[in-house]
Design an enzyme around this catalytic site. Structure first.
Site, PDB file in Angstrom:
ATOM      1  N   ARG A  20       1.094  -1.116   0.108  1.00 37.68           N
ATOM      2  CA  ARG A  20       0.004  -0.153   0.408  1.00 37.68           C
ATOM      3  C   ARG A  20       0.697   0.948  -0.190  1.00 37.68           C
ATOM      4  NH1 ARG A  20      -1.056   4.454   2.950  1.00 37.68           N
ATOM      5  NH2 ARG A  20      -0.351   2.924   5.025  1.00 37.68           N
ATOM      6  N   ASP A  21       1.682   1.750   1.050  1.00 33.77           N
ATOM      7  CA  ASP A  21       2.523   3.086   0.751  1.00 33.77           C
ATOM      8  C   ASP A  21       3.254   2.932   0.280  1.00 33.77           C
ATOM      9  OD1 ASP A  21       2.809   5.458   1.977  1.00 33.77           O
ATOM     10  OD2 ASP A  21       3.078   4.567   3.998  1.00 33.77           O
ATOM     11  N   HIS A 219       3.367   4.125  12.337  1.00 37.24           N
ATOM     12  CA  HIS A 219       3.856   4.286  10.975  1.00 37.24           C
ATOM     13  C   HIS A 219       4.397   5.778  11.430  1.00 37.24           C
ATOM     14  CE1 HIS A 219       2.572   3.443   6.737  1.00 37.24           C
ATOM     15  NE2 HIS A 219       2.249   4.937   7.242  1.00 37.24           N
ATOM     16  N   HIS A 221       8.126   7.222   8.895  1.00 37.39           N
ATOM     17  CA  HIS A 221       8.463   7.292   7.283  1.00 37.39           C
ATOM     18  C   HIS A 221      10.318   7.875   8.329  1.00 37.39           C
ATOM     19  CE1 HIS A 221       5.778   6.506   4.386  1.00 37.39           C
ATOM     20  NE2 HIS A 221       5.041   7.041   5.318  1.00 37.39           N
ATOM     21  N   CYS A 252       3.221   9.440   0.745  1.00 40.43           N
ATOM     22  CA  CYS A 252       2.439   9.981   1.046  1.00 40.43           C
ATOM     23  C   CYS A 252       1.870  10.418   0.026  1.00 40.43           C
ATOM     24  CB  CYS A 252       1.635  10.855   1.856  1.00 40.43           C
ATOM     25  SG  CYS A 252      -0.219  11.584   1.845  1.00 40.43           S
ATOM     26  N   ASN A 261       8.825   4.711   3.938  1.00 44.79           N
ATOM     27  CA  ASN A 261       8.553   3.884   4.853  1.00 44.79           C
ATOM     28  C   ASN A 261       9.587   3.587   6.244  1.00 44.79           C
ATOM     29  OD1 ASN A 261       5.599   3.531   3.423  1.00 44.79           O
ATOM     30  ND2 ASN A 261       5.444   4.001   5.650  1.00 44.79           N
TER      31      ASN A 261
HETATM   32 ZN    ZN Z   1       2.893   6.680   5.680  1.00 42.51          ZN
END
Ligand code: ZN
Length: 331
Positions: A20-21, A219, A221, A252, A261
């Protein structure tokens, strides 16, 4: 599904968000088969939780327009050895419509995201936090109906690229609203890598004290090189769940300057060296990380891939050939 018993044996539950990210901000198309090969490799390395895609509108995140196909591919073959525990699979959803798309596809959990920063929420979605939280009730009800665990995500939890500092009270307000809505897993997202370890320690300590029955997920980064330090601060403050992406991919699409990440390999390596059991096959992840550029054309931002593991001693083989430390020193 990985049972809570499986998690109980782990000191740290590392959650992969590559699907996803990691992919969402990549412009060149990554074929579904390549995505599946990477996700199967990550699941095969015994990562206990994978966020595999997002059911947002393809107009907003075209790279993830194959969300249904990714889920079908994983349902057919998850890449997990026979008898090994199956990881939990999750997906991001923007609303009840996203929940409906995710249902019945082998996904166990879905996540919503709302910004702690009012400015970020308005800039991205043109709606304020309160309005977004009101709308979240529909998605939560839809998830309950579909038998999916709903998790609450907080973006810009530790800082906002538009607003700057995000007071802990603002973060605590969104967390409190999620808790009132019945959510028991809440993800604190450092969307643009603005968190620092003292801030993480203070926030995690305060939120855990206020919500002892909530499982918090960090979460992070690594935009400014503080990702691993923040992860360690979070675990030392008592949480156990950490997100990461293979090769430090990610960012993002709606946050200017946001970079990847925390790297999955570096994070697992750090945790295991500290003595926190992750249950993950680090060597399998390293082998997969080495293939990332060939498979995707993307560079892996992983220190361990460059330097090797802490105990991979660079001079050891040369010493064995020569047999003399002095020769090494002369060289
Ligand atoms: Zn993220």
């Amino acid at each position: 599904m990985t049972t809570p018993d499986t998690f109980a044996r782990l000191d740290v539950v590392v959650q992969d968000v590559t699907g996803r990210d990691g992919f969402q901000n990549v412009a060149p198309w990554i074929p579904t088969e390549v995505k599946l090969e990477l996700l199967r490799g990550i699941a095969g390395a015994r990562v206990p939780w994978l966020e595999v895609t997002s059911f947002v509108h393809p107009k907003w995140v075209p790279q993830l327009r194959d969300a249904e196909d990714v889920c079908a591919g994983l349902a057919a073959d998850l890449g997990v050895a026979p008898g090994a525990p199956r990881p939990v699979l999750s997906a991001l959803v923007p609303n009840a419509r996203g929940v409906a798309r995710a249902a019945g596809r082998g996904i166990d959990a879905v996540s919503l995201t709302i910004s702690a920063s009012e400015a970020h929420a308005r800039a991205n979605l043109n709606r304020g936090r309160a309005e977004l939280l009101d709308a979240a009730g529909d998605a939560i009800a839809a998830a309950r109906e579909a038998g999916l665990q709903m998790r609450g995500g907080v973006a810009t939890a530790f800082g906002c690229p538009i607003q700057g500092d995000v007071p802990l009270a603002d973060l605590a307000w969104v967390v409190g609203r999620y808790a009132e809505l019945g959510l028991r897993v809440i993800r604190l997202g450092d969307t643009t890598g603005m968190a620092h370890p003292r801030q993480v320690r203070e926030a995690v300590t305060a939120l855990r004290a206020e919500h002892p029955f909530v499982t918090f997920v960090l979460h992070l980064h690594d935009t400014r090189g503080m990702g691993i330090a923040n992860a360690v601060a979070g675990v030392e403050a008592g949480l156990r769940h950490l997100d990461a992406a293979l090769g430090g991919l990610g960012g993002c699409p709606f946050a200017p300057g946001a970079s990847g990440n925390v790297d999955l390999i570096d994070l697992v390596h750090a945790a295991e060296e500290i003595g926190w059991r992750t249950g993950i096959d680090l060597d399998a992840l390293i082998a997969l990380g080495r293939r990332l550029p060939d498979l995707t054309g993307l560079q892996a931002d992983s220190r361990v891939l460059v330097a090797g593991k802490r105990n991979d001693l660079a001079g050891r083989d040369a010493l064995r050939e020569d047999g003399s430390v002095a020769a090494q020193l002369r060289g």
